[in-house]
Design a protein around this motif. Sequence first.
Motif, mmCIF file in Angstrom:
data_model
loop_
_atom_site.group_PDB
_atom_site.id
_atom_site.type_symbol
_atom_site.label_atom_id
_atom_site.label_comp_id
_atom_site.label_asym_id
_atom_site.label_seq_id
_atom_site.Cartn_x
_atom_site.Cartn_y
_atom_site.Cartn_z
ATOM 1 N N SER A 64 -16.972 -2.683 0.673
ATOM 2 C CA SER A 64 -18.357 -1.797 0.543
ATOM 3 C C SER A 64 -19.474 -2.541 0.197
ATOM 4 O O SER A 64 -20.736 -2.583 0.760
ATOM 5 C CB SER A 64 -18.147 -0.699 -0.161
ATOM 6 N N VAL A 65 -19.465 -3.393 -0.621
ATOM 7 C CA VAL A 65 -20.755 -4.330 -1.313
ATOM 8 C C VAL A 65 -20.992 -5.313 -0.054
ATOM 9 O O VAL A 65 -22.113 -5.182 0.254
ATOM 10 C CB VAL A 65 -20.152 -5.207 -2.458
ATOM 11 N N GLU A 66 -20.131 -5.779 0.823
ATOM 12 C CA GLU A 66 -20.453 -6.726 1.637
ATOM 13 C C GLU A 66 -21.014 -5.855 3.040
ATOM 14 O O GLU A 66 -22.270 -6.405 3.447
ATOM 15 C CB GLU A 66 -19.239 -7.466 2.161
ATOM 16 N N TRP A 67 -20.537 -4.856 3.245
ATOM 17 C CA TRP A 67 -21.099 -4.044 4.327
ATOM 18 C C TRP A 67 -22.521 -3.560 3.840
ATOM 19 O O TRP A 67 -23.433 -3.715 4.806
ATOM 20 C CB TRP A 67 -20.245 -2.778 4.508
ATOM 21 N N LEU A 68 -22.628 -3.231 2.736
ATOM 22 C CA LEU A 68 -24.079 -2.738 2.313
ATOM 23 C C LEU A 68 -24.957 -3.846 2.395
ATOM 24 O O LEU A 68 -26.234 -3.610 2.878
ATOM 25 C CB LEU A 68 -23.998 -2.167 0.915
ATOM 26 N N GLU A 69 -24.576 -5.040 1.887
ATOM 27 C CA GLU A 69 -25.504 -6.227 1.752
ATOM 28 C C GLU A 69 -26.013 -6.706 3.019
ATOM 29 O O GLU A 69 -27.130 -6.628 3.305
ATOM 30 C CB GLU A 69 -24.796 -7.348 1.078
ATOM 31 N N GLU A 70 -24.845 -6.602 4.196
ATOM 32 C CA GLU A 70 -25.225 -7.169 5.420
ATOM 33 C C GLU A 70 -26.172 -5.666 6.199
ATOM 34 O O GLU A 70 -27.119 -6.079 6.814
ATOM 35 C CB GLU A 70 -24.029 -7.118 6.350
ATOM 36 N N MET A 71 -25.706 -4.457 6.059
ATOM 37 C CA MET A 71 -26.548 -3.185 6.606
ATOM 38 C C MET A 71 -28.022 -3.071 6.113
ATOM 39 O O MET A 71 -28.680 -2.705 6.877
ATOM 40 C CB MET A 71 -25.657 -1.922 6.745
ATOM 41 N N SER A 72 -27.972 -3.505 4.863
ATOM 42 C CA SER A 72 -29.314 -3.157 4.103
ATOM 43 C C SER A 72 -30.393 -4.330 4.192
ATOM 44 O O SER A 72 -31.421 -4.162 3.766
ATOM 45 C CB SER A 72 -29.120 -2.627 2.891
ATOM 46 N N SER A 73 -30.038 -5.430 4.547
ATOM 47 C CA SER A 73 -30.885 -6.546 4.863
ATOM 48 C C SER A 73 -31.898 -5.891 5.856
ATOM 49 O O SER A 73 -31.655 -5.312 6.556
ATOM 50 C CB SER A 73 -30.098 -7.691 5.466
ATOM 51 N N ALA A 74 -32.965 -6.811 5.897
ATOM 52 C CA ALA A 74 -34.113 -6.619 6.850
ATOM 53 C C ALA A 74 -33.691 -6.591 8.246
ATOM 54 O O ALA A 74 -33.932 -5.607 9.047
ATOM 55 C CB ALA A 74 -35.250 -7.208 6.595
ATOM 56 N N ALA A 75 -32.711 -7.598 8.586
ATOM 57 C CA ALA A 75 -32.325 -7.749 10.019
ATOM 58 C C ALA A 75 -31.264 -6.541 10.240
ATOM 59 O O ALA A 75 -31.161 -5.956 11.152
ATOM 60 C CB ALA A 75 -31.298 -9.003 9.997
ATOM 61 N N GLY A 76 -30.319 -6.201 9.126
ATOM 62 C CA GLY A 76 -29.259 -5.251 9.320
ATOM 63 C C GLY A 76 -30.010 -3.818 9.622
ATOM 64 O O GLY A 76 -29.695 -3.301 10.630
ATOM 65 N N ARG A 77 -31.082 -3.390 8.938
ATOM 66 C CA ARG A 77 -31.882 -2.205 9.068
ATOM 67 C C ARG A 77 -32.522 -2.190 10.393
ATOM 68 O O ARG A 77 -32.323 -1.243 11.161
ATOM 69 C CB ARG A 77 -32.776 -2.099 8.042
ATOM 70 N N PRO A 91 -22.810 8.028 2.908
ATOM 71 C CA PRO A 91 -23.948 7.725 1.707
ATOM 72 C C PRO A 91 -24.763 6.485 1.604
ATOM 73 O O PRO A 91 -25.927 6.472 1.608
ATOM 74 C CB PRO A 91 -23.333 7.869 0.439
ATOM 75 N N MET A 92 -24.023 5.483 2.125
ATOM 76 C CA MET A 92 -24.661 4.213 2.055
ATOM 77 C C MET A 92 -25.830 3.935 3.469
ATOM 78 O O MET A 92 -26.491 3.655 3.063
ATOM 79 C CB MET A 92 -23.773 2.781 2.131
ATOM 80 N N MET A 93 -25.265 4.664 4.425
ATOM 81 C CA MET A 93 -26.197 4.654 5.660
ATOM 82 C C MET A 93 -27.249 5.471 5.436
ATOM 83 O O MET A 93 -28.529 4.986 5.846
ATOM 84 C CB MET A 93 -25.221 5.120 6.954
ATOM 85 N N TYR A 94 -27.193 6.625 4.615
ATOM 86 C CA TYR A 94 -28.539 7.257 4.252
ATOM 87 C C TYR A 94 -29.139 6.588 3.492
ATOM 88 O O TYR A 94 -30.448 6.620 3.768
ATOM 89 C CB TYR A 94 -27.968 8.728 3.661
ATOM 90 N N ARG A 95 -28.779 5.937 2.359
ATOM 91 C CA ARG A 95 -29.731 5.151 1.917
ATOM 92 C C ARG A 95 -30.451 4.118 2.421
ATOM 93 O O ARG A 95 -31.666 3.928 2.157
ATOM 94 C CB ARG A 95 -29.070 4.790 0.473
ATOM 95 N N ILE A 96 -29.772 3.426 3.156
ATOM 96 C CA ILE A 96 -30.227 2.423 3.957
ATOM 97 C C ILE A 96 -31.458 2.777 4.692
ATOM 98 O O ILE A 96 -32.510 2.153 4.810
ATOM 99 C CB ILE A 96 -28.916 1.696 5.102
ATOM 100 N N LEU A 97 -31.158 3.852 5.444
ATOM 101 C CA LEU A 97 -32.266 4.498 6.440
ATOM 102 C C LEU A 97 -33.302 5.151 5.637
ATOM 103 O O LEU A 97 -34.540 5.087 6.090
ATOM 104 C CB LEU A 97 -31.746 5.437 7.278
ATOM 105 N N PHE A 98 -33.149 5.841 4.613
ATOM 106 C CA PHE A 98 -33.911 6.611 3.796
ATOM 107 C C PHE A 98 -34.523 6.408 2.527
ATOM 108 O O PHE A 98 -35.467 6.898 1.950
ATOM 109 C CB PHE A 98 -33.523 8.067 4.026
ATOM 110 N N ARG A 99 -33.572 5.680 1.799
ATOM 111 C CA ARG A 99 -33.901 5.247 0.396
ATOM 112 C C ARG A 99 -33.689 3.847 0.145
ATOM 113 O O ARG A 99 -32.915 3.802 -0.749
ATOM 114 C CB ARG A 99 -33.254 6.250 -0.322
ATOM 115 N N PRO A 100 -34.102 2.914 0.752
ATOM 116 C CA PRO A 100 -33.582 1.287 0.525
ATOM 117 C C PRO A 100 -33.735 0.827 -0.798
ATOM 118 O O PRO A 100 -33.129 0.023 -0.926
ATOM 119 C CB PRO A 100 -34.388 0.673 1.815
ATOM 120 N N GLY A 101 -34.675 1.375 -1.419
ATOM 121 C CA GLY A 101 -35.139 0.979 -2.814
ATOM 122 C C GLY A 101 -33.931 1.093 -3.718
ATOM 123 O O GLY A 101 -33.776 0.587 -4.887
#
Length: 192
Positions: free
Chosen positions: A91-104, A158-168
């Motif tokens: 989950s940590v690795e997935w979040l880091e990859e998907m929430s990076s600028a490139a991932g988003r 929940p991680m995808m929601y935050r990546i898309l709408f609450r990245p901070g």
Amino acid sequence: MGAKPKSRPGGRSARVQESVHRAVRELEAERGRAELTVPLIAARAEVTPSTIYRRWGDLQVLLSDVAVERLRPEGPPADHGSLAADLETWSVEWLEEMSSAAGRAYIQDAVAGDREGGNAGQCSAYAAEQVAVLLDRAAGRGESAPDVETVLDHLVAPMMYRILFRPGLLDAAYARGLARTLLARFNTAPGK
């Protein structure tokens, strides 16, 4: 239009796809996304613009196709010896990859150029496949585990929601907390 193009393995179709995908990646790195145009990509890929329009329809569909390939995991998730350790690490690795600028950007491209939902579904399938590997390993070790859909609903969604709408509001502690909460709820659910 909008559906992921079908191609035979090997042959001209596969060469065109690889050449065009490579051109998109190179030009995006060199010039930035805002500078991408079908004629520019076609020239770099050494194909005609009509080849790109015929195969992908428009630039956004092409970018969606490239994004899906970029979001494909490179291999199975690492085995850390227990479901808890595996889920937390993944989950940590997935979040880091998907929430990076490139991932988003890839997530947004995958969804924006996919009018029929196939590319978004493929991205979801990538996560489900990775989770299934973790759960199968846990079962092989004799650990009880939730099903794939439960993990997707309580960890990935929940991680995808935050990546898309609450990245901070994203960090490794958040991802680990979701994994721990999921396993605590699963392990104390009635009938477990």
